[in-house]
Design an enzyme around this catalytic site. Structure first.
Site, PDB file in Angstrom:
ATOM      1  N   GLU A  80      44.635  28.041  37.945  1.00  0.00           N
ATOM      2  CA  GLU A  80      43.356  28.561  37.477  1.00  0.00           C
ATOM      3  C   GLU A  80      43.031  28.115  36.060  1.00  0.00           C
ATOM      4  OE1 GLU A  80      41.285  29.942  39.401  1.00  0.00           O
ATOM      5  OE2 GLU A  80      42.573  30.433  41.112  1.00  0.00           O
ATOM      6  N   ARG A  90      35.120  42.892  46.792  1.00  0.00           N
ATOM      7  CA  ARG A  90      34.600  42.822  48.170  1.00  0.00           C
ATOM      8  C   ARG A  90      35.300  43.834  49.064  1.00  0.00           C
ATOM      9  NH1 ARG A  90      36.410  40.209  52.532  1.00  0.00           N
ATOM     10  NH2 ARG A  90      37.958  39.043  51.317  1.00  0.00           N
ATOM     11  N   CYS A 143      43.338  39.798  40.882  1.00  0.00           N
ATOM     12  CA  CYS A 143      43.925  38.596  40.277  1.00  0.00           C
ATOM     13  C   CYS A 143      43.155  38.183  39.024  1.00  0.00           C
ATOM     14  CB  CYS A 143      43.930  37.443  41.283  1.00  0.00           C
ATOM     15  SG  CYS A 143      45.122  37.607  42.618  1.00  0.00           S
ATOM     16  N   HIS A 162      47.289  30.594  41.790  1.00  0.00           N
ATOM     17  CA  HIS A 162      47.134  31.159  43.128  1.00  0.00           C
ATOM     18  C   HIS A 162      47.964  30.362  44.130  1.00  0.00           C
ATOM     19  CE1 HIS A 162      43.372  33.647  42.314  1.00  0.00           C
ATOM     20  NE2 HIS A 162      44.111  34.414  43.117  1.00  0.00           N
TER      21      HIS A 162
END
Length: 209
Positions: A80, A90, A143, A162
């Site tokens: 990342e 979500r 995360c 990730h």
């Protein structure tokens, strides 16, 4: 001696395991090298993850922190680049919390960047024959929340990686890696960080969308 703290997450969304923690725990157990590796398992909790991260840092006083998490819909390991200052869930976290468009820090910067050599890590993973890329979005779930908090801490080289779903979670997906491959990938990433000096590689890691 350099101390590296690796973090992974507990299972969430009904999964029996979380490959991020499985890989971290196994790598630390098997590690031998010129640095000290320690591990911490974080809860999938907007309220609890930061406390667990900060407690691990307080306990181990690391020089480097590499946080990891699961991105089940991705192929390969993704390193990342940036965390953004928003929680927008979500699905609920493991405490049942589901914040929508909530700043992580009310007065925080809109974004914070990794201080790891992200392109050097990706190049090392490619050199080891592993699928990997730079990611320009860590999502807006726990995360990203942990990544944003981590990048606000002074005096650390730190960032987020990730990992994809393993064969244990991906079922009949023939392209999914097994846990051994993930452990090997994290080992390569750690070794790349430990060996790196100076500026990161000046190579493209961007995308068109």
């Amino acid at each position: 001696m350099t101390t590296v703290l690796l973090t992974g997450f507990e299972p969430f969304a009904g999964d029996p395991v979380n490959p991020s923690w499985q890989a971290v725990e196994r790598l630390v157990r098997e590690w031998s090298g010129g640095a000290t590796l320690v591990a911490a398992r974080l809860p999938v909790s907007f309220d609890g993850a930061d406390d667990a991260l900060l407690a691990a840092i307080e306990q181990h006083h690391p020089d480097v922190v590499i946080a990891t998490g699961l991105a089940a819909n991705r192929r390969g390991i993704t390193v990342e680049r940036v965390a953004i200052n928003v929680d927008d869930a979500r699905i609920p976290d493991n405490d049942g919390a589901q914040p929508v468009d909530v700043p992580i820090e009310a007065d925080g910067a809109p974004a914070r960047f990794s201080t790891l050599p992200i392109k050097t890590i990706v190049a090392a993973l490619h050199g080891a024959g592993l699928q990997a890329s730079v990611s320009n979005s860590a999502g807006t779930f726990v995360c990203n929340h942990v990544f944003y908090t981590l990048q606000g801490l002074p005096g650390l080289r730190s960032g987020f990686v990730h990992v994809p779903a393993t064969t244990e979670l991906a079922g009949d997906d023939a392209l999914a890696p097994d846990l051994t491959e993930l452990v090997r990938g994290l080992r390569v990433a750690v070794e790349a960080v430990l060996a790196h000096e100076g500026v990161d590689l000046l190579v493209s890691g961007g995308t068109l969308s």
